[in-house]
Design a protein around this motif. Structure first.
Motif, PDB file in Angstrom:
ATOM      1  N   ASN A   1      -4.730   0.088   4.090  1.00 38.73           N
ATOM      2  CA  ASN A   1      -4.070  -0.810   3.139  1.00 38.73           C
ATOM      3  C   ASN A   1      -5.063  -1.681   2.380  1.00 38.73           C
ATOM      4  OD1 ASN A   1      -4.758  -2.320   5.389  1.00 38.73           O
ATOM      5  ND2 ASN A   1      -2.816  -3.424   5.506  1.00 38.73           N
TER       6      ASN A   1
ATOM      7  N   HIS B   1      -3.928   2.011  -6.419  1.00 34.58           N
ATOM      8  CA  HIS B   1      -3.218   3.148  -5.827  1.00 34.58           C
ATOM      9  C   HIS B   1      -3.856   4.491  -6.180  1.00 34.58           C
ATOM     10  CE1 HIS B   1      -0.324   0.188  -4.657  1.00 34.58           C
ATOM     11  NE2 HIS B   1       0.111  -0.015  -5.906  1.00 34.58           N
TER      12      HIS B   1
ATOM     13  N   PRO C   1       0.823  -1.223   0.000  1.00 31.27           N
ATOM     14  CA  PRO C   1       0.000   0.000   0.000  1.00 31.27           C
ATOM     15  C   PRO C   1       0.855   1.270   0.000  1.00 31.27           C
ATOM     16  CG  PRO C   1       0.085  -0.910   2.208  1.00 31.27           C
ATOM     17  CD  PRO C   1       0.842  -1.873   1.327  1.00 31.27           C
ATOM     18  N   TRP C   2       1.482   1.540  -1.126  1.00 25.92           N
ATOM     19  CA  TRP C   2       2.410   2.663  -1.200  1.00 25.92           C
ATOM     20  C   TRP C   2       1.736   4.000  -0.910  1.00 25.92           C
ATOM     21  CZ3 TRP C   2       7.026   1.119  -0.607  1.00 25.92           C
ATOM     22  CH2 TRP C   2       7.499  -0.039  -1.227  1.00 25.92           C
ATOM     23  N   VAL C   3       0.513   4.190  -1.369  1.00 26.69           N
ATOM     24  CA  VAL C   3      -0.174   5.467  -1.147  1.00 26.69           C
ATOM     25  C   VAL C   3      -0.468   5.656   0.341  1.00 26.69           C
ATOM     26  CG1 VAL C   3      -2.279   6.783  -1.622  1.00 26.69           C
ATOM     27  CG2 VAL C   3      -1.146   5.518  -3.470  1.00 26.69           C
ATOM     28  N   THR C   4      -0.895   4.603   1.003  1.00 27.14           N
ATOM     29  CA  THR C   4      -1.136   4.689   2.451  1.00 27.14           C
ATOM     30  C   THR C   4       0.145   5.073   3.180  1.00 27.14           C
ATOM     31  OG1 THR C   4      -2.901   3.032   2.343  1.00 27.14           O
ATOM     32  CG2 THR C   4      -1.874   3.392   4.481  1.00 27.14           C
TER      33      THR C   4
ATOM     34  N   GLU D   1      -6.924   0.498  -0.217  1.00 22.75           N
ATOM     35  CA  GLU D   1      -6.024   0.761  -1.344  1.00 22.75           C
ATOM     36  C   GLU D   1      -5.847  -0.492  -2.190  1.00 22.75           C
ATOM     37  OE1 GLU D   1      -1.430   2.206  -2.278  1.00 22.75           O
ATOM     38  OE2 GLU D   1      -2.258   2.416  -0.242  1.00 22.75           O
ATOM     39  N   ASP D   2      -5.729  -1.632  -1.537  1.00 21.42           N
ATOM     40  CA  ASP D   2      -5.584  -2.897  -2.262  1.00 21.42           C
ATOM     41  C   ASP D   2      -6.795  -3.168  -3.157  1.00 21.42           C
ATOM     42  OD1 ASP D   2      -4.102  -5.424  -2.643  1.00 21.42           O
ATOM     43  OD2 ASP D   2      -5.847  -6.327  -1.696  1.00 21.42           O
TER      44      ASP D   2
END
Length: 272
Positions: free
Chosen positions: A128, A136, A15-18, A131-132
């Motif tokens: 996460n 993203h 979850p890069w954005v989180t 977002e998943d």
């Protein structure tokens, strides 16, 4: 109030954005004037003046947002001495403030370590999975839209207020609302204060439903002596916005994995 610590709902991708949102909130917090001394509780007049100037620039003010009533003078961050003693110097603003843009900037501003850490804990646990499910970019847009819904909703309900509104809780409330719609049966480990902190694993619908009911009750002024310091109405609006936006994704969302029957971290002996 229960404190969530972990959910039993694994994700398929990082979850890069989180993570980026959490990092951005910490960076803004650490760069906020006067925050360095907030742990010890120290608050000098110069720090308070700089903090007030920072908030006037970047926080949401309902009457500015709804009526576009921008102040003619604002704190400059400097300290001056007048007839009534020392105080914050005010002057015409040296910047142009966009009330609509302030809804976005206010999402990254927090007033204390407790305010920040509480918000980031909820975002880390529940963000996460959303977002998943969304991906993203769509998650980032969803987060911002929920934050705007919460900001405008609160401002409409308090349109004459000149008090600044800050914090990511409106956007994060949208994440919680989406989680309730998409993963109501997911198990969430929580700490329940009962003499000591008692660990329990509860379904998400119970944890998040209880949280929402509390926000709704508090937003009406019931159960709290002073609701002015917390924007409970923004939490309610953000939560409802997140639920509505997540509804189209519900049919294609796979259920969370069935957890093993654990009781306080040990394998339960029940066979049912």
């Amino acid at each position: 109030m229960v404190i969530p610590v972990h959910d039993v709902n694994p994700v398929r991708r990082t979850p890069w954005v989180t993570y980026a949102l959490i990092a951005a909130n910490f960076l803004v917090f650490l760069s906020t004037p006067g925050i360095a001394d907030s742990v010890s509780g120290a608050s000098h007049l110069s720090q308070l003046c700089r903090l007030q100037a920072f908030l006037d620039h970047y926080a949401v003010v309902p009457r500015e947002l709804i009526h576009h009533q921008l102040p003619r003078t604002v704190p400059t961050g400097a300290v001056g001495v007048g007839a009534h003693g020392a105080g914050c110097v005010v002057a015409p603003p040296g910047y142009h403030k966009s009330p609509a843009l302030s809804v976005f900037t206010a999402m990254f501003v927090h007033g204390s370590w407790l305010h920040l850490l509480g918000n980031m804990l909820f975002l880390y646990i529940f963000g996460n999975n959303i977002e998943d499910r969304m991906g993203h970019l769509r998650f980032l847009v969803f987060y911002v839209v929920c934050g705007y819904a919460a900001g405008y909703g609160f401002a409409l309900l308090n349109e004459s207020s000149g008090a600044p509104l800050i914090g990511a809780s409106g956007a994060i409330a949208g994440v919680l609302g989406a989680y309730l719609v998409l993963y109501p049966t997911a198990r969430v480990w929580v700490l329940v204060p009962f003499l000591v902190f008692l660990p329990l694993r509860l379904p998400a619908w119970l944890v998040l439903g209880f949280w929402f009911v509390l926000q709704a009750v508090y937003s009406s002024g019931e159960g709290v002596s002073e609701a002015g310091t917390v924007a409970y109405a923004a939490h309610v609006v953000g939560f409802l916005a997140g639920m509505v936006l997540a509804l189209p994704l519900k049919p294609g969302t796979p259920p969370p994995p069935e957890p093993r029957r654990l009781l306080f971290g040990r394998q339960a002996r029940h066979t049912w």
